[in-house]
Design a protein around this motif. Sequence first.
Motif, PDB file in Angstrom:
ATOM      1  N   ALA A  47      18.061  70.218   7.669  1.00 22.28           N
ATOM      2  CA  ALA A  47      17.030  70.432   6.641  1.00 22.28           C
ATOM      3  C   ALA A  47      17.318  71.699   5.846  1.00 22.28           C
ATOM      4  CB  ALA A  47      15.653  70.522   7.300  1.00 22.28           C
ATOM      5  N   TRP A  48      17.704  72.768   6.534  1.00 22.29           N
ATOM      6  CA  TRP A  48      17.952  74.032   5.863  1.00 22.29           C
ATOM      7  C   TRP A  48      19.128  73.932   4.893  1.00 22.29           C
ATOM      8  CZ3 TRP A  48      22.023  77.534   5.733  1.00 22.29           C
ATOM      9  CH2 TRP A  48      21.732  78.748   5.116  1.00 22.29           C
ATOM     10  N   GLU A  49      20.215  73.327   5.332  1.00 20.90           N
ATOM     11  CA  GLU A  49      21.391  73.218   4.466  1.00 20.90           C
ATOM     12  C   GLU A  49      21.102  72.384   3.222  1.00 20.90           C
ATOM     13  OE1 GLU A  49      24.564  71.850   7.021  1.00 20.90           O
ATOM     14  OE2 GLU A  49      24.660  73.790   8.049  1.00 20.90           O
ATOM     15  N   GLU A  50      20.348  71.315   3.370  1.00 17.45           N
ATOM     16  CA  GLU A  50      20.000  70.490   2.218  1.00 17.45           C
ATOM     17  C   GLU A  50      19.145  71.273   1.225  1.00 17.45           C
ATOM     18  OE1 GLU A  50      18.169  66.937   3.763  1.00 17.45           O
ATOM     19  OE2 GLU A  50      20.056  66.240   4.649  1.00 17.45           O
ATOM     20  N   THR A  51      18.234  72.068   1.727  1.00 16.04           N
ATOM     21  CA  THR A  51      17.345  72.854   0.870  1.00 16.04           C
ATOM     22  C   THR A  51      18.082  74.025   0.231  1.00 16.04           C
ATOM     23  OG1 THR A  51      15.450  72.244   2.242  1.00 16.04           O
ATOM     24  CG2 THR A  51      15.199  74.181   0.833  1.00 16.04           C
ATOM     25  N   ALA A  52      18.860  74.743   1.015  1.00 15.23           N
ATOM     26  CA  ALA A  52      19.526  75.961   0.542  1.00 15.23           C
ATOM     27  C   ALA A  52      20.686  75.683  -0.412  1.00 15.23           C
ATOM     28  CB  ALA A  52      20.020  76.775   1.733  1.00 15.23           C
ATOM     29  N   ALA A  53      21.354  74.559  -0.250  1.00 19.31           N
ATOM     30  CA  ALA A  53      22.553  74.283  -1.051  1.00 19.31           C
ATOM     31  C   ALA A  53      22.286  74.339  -2.551  1.00 19.31           C
ATOM     32  CB  ALA A  53      23.144  72.926  -0.672  1.00 19.31           C
ATOM     33  N   GLY A  54      21.137  73.867  -2.975  1.00 19.69           N
ATOM     34  CA  GLY A  54      20.833  73.818  -4.400  1.00 19.69           C
ATOM     35  C   GLY A  54      20.618  75.180  -5.049  1.00 19.69           C
ATOM     36  N   GLN A  55      20.282  76.185  -4.253  1.00 24.01           N
ATOM     37  CA  GLN A  55      20.022  77.524  -4.799  1.00 24.01           C
ATOM     38  C   GLN A  55      21.034  78.562  -4.319  1.00 24.01           C
ATOM     39  OE1 GLN A  55      18.011  78.513  -7.090  1.00 24.01           O
ATOM     40  NE2 GLN A  55      16.959  76.576  -7.344  1.00 24.01           N
ATOM     41  N   ALA A  56      22.004  78.151  -3.529  1.00 26.32           N
ATOM     42  CA  ALA A  56      22.991  79.107  -3.014  1.00 26.32           C
ATOM     43  C   ALA A  56      23.694  79.811  -4.167  1.00 26.32           C
ATOM     44  CB  ALA A  56      24.002  78.382  -2.132  1.00 26.32           C
ATOM     45  N   PRO A  57      23.850  81.131  -4.076  1.00 27.17           N
ATOM     46  CA  PRO A  57      24.438  81.870  -5.187  1.00 27.17           C
ATOM     47  C   PRO A  57      25.922  81.562  -5.420  1.00 27.17           C
ATOM     48  CG  PRO A  57      23.986  83.324  -3.339  1.00 27.17           C
ATOM     49  CD  PRO A  57      23.401  81.996  -2.999  1.00 27.17           C
ATOM     50  N   ASP A  58      26.611  81.128  -4.399  1.00 21.01           N
ATOM     51  CA  ASP A  58      28.033  80.806  -4.507  1.00 21.01           C
ATOM     52  C   ASP A  58      28.279  79.578  -3.645  1.00 21.01           C
ATOM     53  OD1 ASP A  58      30.805  80.586  -3.914  1.00 21.01           O
ATOM     54  OD2 ASP A  58      31.110  82.715  -4.298  1.00 21.01           O
ATOM     55  N   ARG A  59      28.549  78.462  -4.292  1.00 19.22           N
ATOM     56  CA  ARG A  59      28.655  77.183  -3.583  1.00 19.22           C
ATOM     57  C   ARG A  59      29.748  77.188  -2.505  1.00 19.22           C
ATOM     58  NH1 ARG A  59      25.219  72.742  -3.435  1.00 19.22           N
ATOM     59  NH2 ARG A  59      26.444  70.983  -2.793  1.00 19.22           N
ATOM     60  N   SER A  60      30.946  77.683  -2.799  1.00 16.37           N
ATOM     61  CA  SER A  60      32.025  77.659  -1.810  1.00 16.37           C
ATOM     62  C   SER A  60      31.726  78.616  -0.657  1.00 16.37           C
ATOM     63  CB  SER A  60      33.378  77.956  -2.448  1.00 16.37           C
ATOM     64  OG  SER A  60      33.411  79.268  -2.951  1.00 16.37           O
ATOM     65  N   PHE A  61      31.136  79.749  -0.950  1.00 18.13           N
ATOM     66  CA  PHE A  61      30.711  80.696   0.080  1.00 18.13           C
ATOM     67  C   PHE A  61      29.723  80.024   1.029  1.00 18.13           C
ATOM     68  CE2 PHE A  61      27.637  83.994   1.414  1.00 18.13           C
ATOM     69  CZ  PHE A  61      28.488  84.888   2.032  1.00 18.13           C
ATOM     70  N   PHE A  62      28.769  79.301   0.469  1.00 14.10           N
ATOM     71  CA  PHE A  62      27.767  78.600   1.269  1.00 14.10           C
ATOM     72  C   PHE A  62      28.390  77.456   2.072  1.00 14.10           C
ATOM     73  CE2 PHE A  62      24.648  75.194   1.777  1.00 14.10           C
ATOM     74  CZ  PHE A  62      23.639  75.876   2.448  1.00 14.10           C
ATOM     75  N   GLU A  63      29.222  76.662   1.443  1.00 10.54           N
ATOM     76  CA  GLU A  63      29.807  75.486   2.096  1.00 10.54           C
ATOM     77  C   GLU A  63      30.597  75.859   3.349  1.00 10.54           C
ATOM     78  OE1 GLU A  63      29.296  72.215   1.418  1.00 10.54           O
ATOM     79  OE2 GLU A  63      27.877  72.883  -0.112  1.00 10.54           O
ATOM     80  N   ARG A  64      31.294  76.972   3.313  1.00 12.83           N
ATOM     81  CA  ARG A  64      32.075  77.400   4.476  1.00 12.83           C
ATOM     82  C   ARG A  64      31.197  77.750   5.668  1.00 12.83           C
ATOM     83  NH1 ARG A  64      35.526  82.243   3.542  1.00 12.83           N
ATOM     84  NH2 ARG A  64      36.225  81.725   5.632  1.00 12.83           N
TER      85      ARG A  64
END
Length: 188
Positions: A47-64
Amino acid sequence: MTILARLKTETRAAHDRIEAAMDLDRRIASREGYRDLLVRFYGFHRAWEETAAGQAPDRSFFERRRKTQLLARDLEALGLKSEDIIRLPQCRPLMPLPVPEAVLGSMYVVEGSTLGGAVIARDVERRLGLDAETGCAYFRSYGRDIAAMWKLFGAVLLEASSPEADDVIVESAQKTFDVMHDWLCETP
């Protein structure tokens, strides 16, 4: 005071509260208890990853830093089928993450739990004989890179820091601790 120092100070009580309530000794005393703990972590992270992914400041940083796949792999190693894993309950309601700074505050809690996971991984291996290949990939998520990943996260937090952003970051971290506590410590 840096944002990292402020986060450590202002979330200490919430950190101590969840640590005391988790009762990890009991939860990792058996394979069944450990699997149930991973089910709760899976429900939070999915749930957290689905919610946070859309607002993450840096997509590749978040994905890792995503952990859901590691949890799914562990749960499969512990006997759950993939079709059952995707139907596991998810943490709801989640804290709001309307802006990138809120995601960073929330990530502080998630990344901090990754640091603690290295200690838990050693206990899981000692008690249950599980390693990253046999059901403990989540708690070993960054392997030998754990310190480097934390340092990089800290650098990103410091870069995002400003008086206005810091208030959002700290508030989001506090809310994340509350949601994580309620979800992980609740009896399913």
